[in-house]
Design a protein around this motif. Structure first.
Motif, PDB file in Angstrom:
ATOM      1  N   GLY A   9       0.829  -1.221   0.000  1.00  0.00           N
ATOM      2  CA  GLY A   9       0.000   0.000   0.000  1.00  0.00           C
ATOM      3  C   GLY A   9       0.852   1.255   0.000  1.00  0.00           C
ATOM      4  N   ALA A  10       1.976   1.202  -0.753  1.00  0.00           N
ATOM      5  CA  ALA A  10       3.013   2.231  -0.625  1.00  0.00           C
ATOM      6  C   ALA A  10       2.549   3.636  -1.007  1.00  0.00           C
ATOM      7  N   SER A  11       1.542   3.743  -1.871  1.00  0.00           N
ATOM      8  CA  SER A  11       1.145   5.100  -2.282  1.00  0.00           C
ATOM      9  C   SER A  11       0.229   5.772  -1.268  1.00  0.00           C
ATOM     10  N   GLY A  12      -0.144   5.057  -0.203  1.00  0.00           N
ATOM     11  CA  GLY A  12      -1.062   5.620   0.791  1.00  0.00           C
ATOM     12  C   GLY A  12      -0.419   6.719   1.624  1.00  0.00           C
ATOM     13  N   ARG A  25      16.971   6.460   5.281  1.00  0.00           N
ATOM     14  CA  ARG A  25      17.835   5.661   6.152  1.00  0.00           C
ATOM     15  C   ARG A  25      18.656   4.633   5.386  1.00  0.00           C
ATOM     16  N   GLY A  26      18.607   4.679   4.074  1.00  0.00           N
ATOM     17  CA  GLY A  26      19.494   3.855   3.255  1.00  0.00           C
ATOM     18  C   GLY A  26      18.942   2.500   2.858  1.00  0.00           C
ATOM     19  N   TYR A  27      17.670   2.234   3.156  1.00  0.00           N
ATOM     20  CA  TYR A  27      17.084   0.948   2.765  1.00  0.00           C
ATOM     21  C   TYR A  27      16.800   0.919   1.261  1.00  0.00           C
ATOM     22  N   ALA A  28      16.835  -0.286   0.698  1.00  0.00           N
ATOM     23  CA  ALA A  28      16.235  -0.506  -0.627  1.00  0.00           C
ATOM     24  C   ALA A  28      14.782  -0.877  -0.366  1.00  0.00           C
ATOM     25  N   VAL A  29      13.858  -0.246  -1.086  1.00  0.00           N
ATOM     26  CA  VAL A  29      12.439  -0.429  -0.777  1.00  0.00           C
ATOM     27  C   VAL A  29      11.695  -1.001  -1.981  1.00  0.00           C
ATOM     28  N   LYS A  30      11.056  -2.153  -1.749  1.00  0.00           N
ATOM     29  CA  LYS A  30      10.128  -2.690  -2.755  1.00  0.00           C
ATOM     30  C   LYS A  30       8.752  -2.180  -2.374  1.00  0.00           C
ATOM     31  N   ALA A  31       8.219  -1.290  -3.161  1.00  0.00           N
ATOM     32  CA  ALA A  31       6.975  -0.612  -2.798  1.00  0.00           C
ATOM     33  C   ALA A  31       5.830  -1.156  -3.647  1.00  0.00           C
ATOM     34  N   CYS A  32       4.808  -1.706  -2.968  1.00  0.00           N
ATOM     35  CA  CYS A  32       3.690  -2.302  -3.710  1.00  0.00           C
ATOM     36  C   CYS A  32       2.598  -1.270  -3.959  1.00  0.00           C
ATOM     37  N   VAL A  33       2.185  -1.165  -5.192  1.00  0.00           N
ATOM     38  CA  VAL A  33       1.032  -0.321  -5.534  1.00  0.00           C
ATOM     39  C   VAL A  33       0.082  -1.147  -6.408  1.00  0.00           C
ATOM     40  N   ARG A  34      -1.182  -0.717  -6.414  1.00  0.00           N
ATOM     41  CA  ARG A  34      -2.149  -1.478  -7.205  1.00  0.00           C
ATOM     42  C   ARG A  34      -2.092  -1.129  -8.677  1.00  0.00           C
ATOM     43  N   ASP A  35      -1.830   0.171  -8.946  1.00  0.00           N
ATOM     44  CA  ASP A  35      -1.899   0.633 -10.326  1.00  0.00           C
ATOM     45  C   ASP A  35      -0.626   1.398 -10.687  1.00  0.00           C
ATOM     46  N   LEU A  36       0.270   0.698 -11.369  1.00  0.00           N
ATOM     47  CA  LEU A  36       1.555   1.323 -11.726  1.00  0.00           C
ATOM     48  C   LEU A  36       1.398   2.428 -12.758  1.00  0.00           C
ATOM     49  N   ASP A  37       0.252   2.420 -13.463  1.00  0.00           N
ATOM     50  CA  ASP A  37       0.062   3.407 -14.537  1.00  0.00           C
ATOM     51  C   ASP A  37      -0.608   4.689 -14.060  1.00  0.00           C
ATOM     52  N   ASN A  38      -0.951   4.754 -12.773  1.00  0.00           N
ATOM     53  CA  ASN A  38      -1.620   5.960 -12.269  1.00  0.00           C
ATOM     54  C   ASN A  38      -0.585   6.876 -11.624  1.00  0.00           C
ATOM     55  N   PRO A  39      -0.268   7.999 -12.293  1.00  0.00           N
ATOM     56  CA  PRO A  39       0.784   8.872 -11.748  1.00  0.00           C
ATOM     57  C   PRO A  39       0.453   9.417 -10.357  1.00  0.00           C
ATOM     58  N   LYS A  40      -0.854   9.519 -10.009  1.00  0.00           N
ATOM     59  CA  LYS A  40      -1.218   9.999  -8.675  1.00  0.00           C
ATOM     60  C   LYS A  40      -0.784   9.019  -7.588  1.00  0.00           C
TER      61      LYS A  40
END
Ligand SMILES: NC(=O)c1ccc[n+]([C@@H]2O[C@H](COP(=O)([O-])OP(=O)(O)OC[C@H]3O[C@@H](n4cnc5c(N)ncnc54)[C@H](OP(=O)(O)O)[C@@H]3O)[C@@H](O)[C@H]2O)c1
Length: 325
Positions: A9-12, A25-40
């Motif tokens: 829910g990374a875009s929340g 803090r230097g982490y690599a982050v795998k961020a889950c979103v539902r819609d990769l095509d929505n710029p918002k």
């Protein structure tokens, strides 16, 4: 060595701050979103410092079985924040309960298959703590030993409360069975600046006070700054002794007090003058909250305002001009 973590829910609202602080803090982050095509849902994340080098956006849906397998693969930690936040629903099972409950078990199911995952931080809520119909007097202190009562939530049609309670309860049962290390963060109403361009539900509760309405709710809530909530998640992951549930509540205030703060800060705003009666009854009072102090959230406060400025920081988001989605 650089650690890799996943944020669902990374875009929340909360998760965007979490991603920002994790990148800082230097982490690599795998961020889950539902819609990769929505710029918002993606642009504000891609614009964060460190995003170019260490942010990976990945499509995942809570209700797609196995959707998170590839996402959590190789991660040291998983922050599961995704869950619908809506207070009114015509179909609570589909809109709230399924994504919260099945979604949480879906994410945890992927974690159970992934030995690299050392800890899961679950974003639960005071909604899973306080909705149980127990009497509230000024002496009553809500803490992490409290649980909301699903039957009470059903009877009172508090569907969001129900979704968070069922999800957190199922999560604890699942992680105990599978031997997964999990810490739960239970924030109250979260307010403060927005990173995302759309309006989320808890920010709307404040914004609704300045949209020309004549009344404010007859209710008292716990309030907490979004940056502290994001920070609490990171402390819960990094601090080996963190365990169990953490009520993350900065202060408790009736809506009349919130209106008073807004009036003092923004004298030109049109603010509601009258209390909205809840079915003719007094709104309930949530009393004091005391959480465990092992996260040291007070010491680790992520915004450095003088106490007098604190209210201003909390209401800062009003100047961010968010749009309805
Ligand atoms: N804000 C508060 O006052 C508050 C207080 C206590 C706890 N919480 C908890 O904090 C978490 C985040 O809340 P928030 O306030 O940041 O809300 P938000 O801005 O509405 O974020 C919710 C996130 O969940 C995602 N989501 C919803 N349904 C999904 C599905 N089926 N599959 C994948 N993702 C889905 C949304 O994705 P999309 O962007 O694609 O819609 C969004 O990114 C939630 O677990 C909430 O219960 C919030």
């Amino acid at each position: 060595m650089m650690k890799t973590v996943c944020v669902t829910g990374a875009s929340g609202y909360i998760a965007s701050w979490l991603v920002k602080f994790l990148l800082q803090r230097g982490y690599a982050v795998k961020a889950c979103v539902r819609d990769l095509d929505n710029p918002k849902k993606t642009q504000h994340l891609l614009a964060l410092d460190g995003a170019k080098e260490r942010l990976h956006l990945i499509k995942a849906d809570l209700l797609e079985q196995g959707s998170f397998d590839a996402v959590v693969d190789g991660c040291d930690g998983v922050f599961h924040t995704a869950s619908p936040v809506i207070f009114a629903s015509n179909d609570p099972q589909a809109e709230l309960i399924d994504p919260a409950l099945k979604g949480t078990l879906n994410v945890l199911g992927s974690c159970a298959k992934t030995p690299s995952v050392k800890r899961v931080v679950l974003t639960s809520s005071m909604a899973a703590v306080s909705a149980n119909g127990k009497p509230r007097t000024p002496e009553v202190v809500l803490d992490e030993t409290w649980w909301s009562d699903p039957e009470f939530c059903r009877q009172t049609q508090q569907w969001y409360m129900l979704s968070k309670t069922l999800a957190e309860d199922a999560a604890w049962n699942f992680v105990k069975e599978k031997g997964i290390d999990m810490v739960a963060i239970n924030p109250s109403m979260v307010i403060g600046p927005l990173l995302q361009p759309t309006l989320n539900t808890s920010s709307a509760a404040i914004l609704n006070l300045i949209n020309g309405g004549k009344t404010y709710p007859n209710a008292t809530a716990g309030w907490v700054n979004v940056k502290d909530v994001a920070n609490a998640h990171i402390l819960a992951f990094e601090n080996p002794s963190a365990n169990g549930r953490y009520c993350v509540v900065e202060s408790v205030a009736h809506f009349s007090e919130v209106v008073k703060i807004l009036r003092e800060l923004y004298p030109n705003l049109q603010l509601p003058e009258n209390l909205l009666a809840l079915n003719g009854k007094e709104g309930y009072i949530i009393c004091d909250f005391l959480g465990k102090d092992s996260l040291d959230i007070q010491k680790n406060k992520s915004f450095d305002a003088a106490p007098d400025d604190e209210a201003k920081v909390i209401f800062e988001f009003m100047e961010a001009s968010p749009t309805e989605d």
